[in-house]
Design a protein around this motif. Sequence first.
Motif, PDB file in Angstrom:
ATOM      1  N   PRO A 103       0.905  -1.255  -0.115  1.00  0.00           N
ATOM      2  CA  PRO A 103      -0.009   0.034   0.047  1.00  0.00           C
ATOM      3  C   PRO A 103       1.048   1.317  -0.048  1.00  0.00           C
ATOM      4  CG  PRO A 103      -0.025  -1.126   2.184  1.00  0.00           C
ATOM      5  CD  PRO A 103       0.675  -2.028   1.107  1.00  0.00           C
ATOM      6  N   TRP A 104       2.141   1.388   0.688  1.00  0.00           N
ATOM      7  CA  TRP A 104       2.721   2.551   0.816  1.00  0.00           C
ATOM      8  C   TRP A 104       3.198   2.914  -0.746  1.00  0.00           C
ATOM      9  CZ3 TRP A 104       2.613   6.881   3.299  1.00  0.00           C
ATOM     10  CH2 TRP A 104       3.709   7.520   3.286  1.00  0.00           C
ATOM     11  N   LEU A 105       3.923   1.819  -1.212  1.00  0.00           N
ATOM     12  CA  LEU A 105       4.562   2.006  -2.694  1.00  0.00           C
ATOM     13  C   LEU A 105       3.371   2.702  -3.432  1.00  0.00           C
ATOM     14  CD1 LEU A 105       6.829  -0.710  -2.941  1.00  0.00           C
ATOM     15  CD2 LEU A 105       7.401   1.588  -2.756  1.00  0.00           C
ATOM     16  N   SER A 106       2.131   1.811  -3.358  1.00  0.00           N
ATOM     17  CA  SER A 106       1.018   2.284  -4.295  1.00  0.00           C
ATOM     18  C   SER A 106       0.570   3.916  -3.919  1.00  0.00           C
ATOM     19  CB  SER A 106       0.066   1.537  -3.941  1.00  0.00           C
ATOM     20  OG  SER A 106       0.342   0.201  -4.461  1.00  0.00           O
ATOM     21  N   ILE A 107       0.804   4.147  -2.665  1.00  0.00           N
ATOM     22  CA  ILE A 107       0.004   5.534  -2.623  1.00  0.00           C
ATOM     23  C   ILE A 107       1.091   6.667  -3.134  1.00  0.00           C
ATOM     24  CG2 ILE A 107      -0.311   7.035  -0.443  1.00  0.00           C
ATOM     25  CD1 ILE A 107      -1.521   4.751   1.009  1.00  0.00           C
ATOM     26  N   VAL A 108       2.501   6.250  -2.651  1.00  0.00           N
ATOM     27  CA  VAL A 108       3.592   7.305  -3.154  1.00  0.00           C
ATOM     28  C   VAL A 108       3.627   7.247  -4.726  1.00  0.00           C
ATOM     29  CG1 VAL A 108       5.959   7.481  -3.501  1.00  0.00           C
ATOM     30  CG2 VAL A 108       5.001   6.908  -1.282  1.00  0.00           C
ATOM     31  N   HIS A 109       3.391   6.215  -5.373  1.00  0.00           N
ATOM     32  CA  HIS A 109       3.345   6.080  -6.721  1.00  0.00           C
ATOM     33  C   HIS A 109       2.380   6.955  -7.597  1.00  0.00           C
ATOM     34  CE1 HIS A 109       4.602   4.798 -10.572  1.00  0.00           C
ATOM     35  NE2 HIS A 109       3.202   4.402 -11.097  1.00  0.00           N
ATOM     36  N   LEU A 110       0.726   6.665  -7.053  1.00  0.00           N
ATOM     37  CA  LEU A 110      -0.228   7.414  -7.451  1.00  0.00           C
ATOM     38  C   LEU A 110      -0.012   8.798  -6.993  1.00  0.00           C
ATOM     39  CD1 LEU A 110      -3.112   4.978  -6.268  1.00  0.00           C
ATOM     40  CD2 LEU A 110      -2.184   5.289  -8.648  1.00  0.00           C
ATOM     41  N   TRP A 111       0.284   9.486  -5.849  1.00  0.00           N
ATOM     42  CA  TRP A 111       0.682  10.574  -5.690  1.00  0.00           C
ATOM     43  C   TRP A 111       1.561  11.188  -6.441  1.00  0.00           C
ATOM     44  CZ3 TRP A 111      -1.619  13.924  -2.039  1.00  0.00           C
ATOM     45  CH2 TRP A 111      -0.832  15.242  -2.108  1.00  0.00           C
ATOM     46  N   LYS A 112       2.705  10.548  -6.738  1.00  0.00           N
ATOM     47  CA  LYS A 112       3.620  11.303  -7.818  1.00  0.00           C
ATOM     48  C   LYS A 112       3.030  11.285  -9.387  1.00  0.00           C
ATOM     49  CE  LYS A 112       7.853   9.979  -8.050  1.00  0.00           C
ATOM     50  NZ  LYS A 112       8.972   9.207  -8.113  1.00  0.00           N
ATOM     51  N   GLU A 113       2.303  10.361  -9.644  1.00  0.00           N
ATOM     52  CA  GLU A 113       1.680  10.313 -10.876  1.00  0.00           C
ATOM     53  C   GLU A 113       0.774  11.544 -11.168  1.00  0.00           C
ATOM     54  OE1 GLU A 113      -1.360   7.090 -12.616  1.00  0.00           O
ATOM     55  OE2 GLU A 113       0.749   6.528 -13.115  1.00  0.00           O
TER      56      GLU A 113
END
Length: 124
Positions: A95-105
């Motif tokens: 979940p943390w990697l997903s949130i960071v990736h979606l935020w950056k995107e």
Amino acid sequence: MPPGLDVPRAIATEKNTVAAMVRIYCAEHHDGAASLCASCAALQRYSHARLDACPYGADKPTCKACPIHCYWPAGREAMRDVMRFAGPRMMLRHPWLSIVHLWKERFRQAPRRPRRNDRLRTSA
């Protein structure tokens, strides 16, 4: 990047995200073993090499939002397949990697890439 130099945090996070996605994809599509198959390991090495060569460095946007296409067409298509499959599963497994990736995107845009002449003038 030569050994001994620190990898920017953005690049290290992207490498972790790509590695997690490739592991998810390989486990479901190939033999399901704990280690990556040869083709998935090669794709992961290729993506890490491309991340190391990213001209944006610490200001790196997500690859989807990047104006530079640094993957060869076959590698780009293979990575798209991995991301299409693993992307929805990332929220449950990482979940943390997903949130960071979606935020950056969503919120980080690529800065203007300096032209070759601009780089030569500043280095002289």
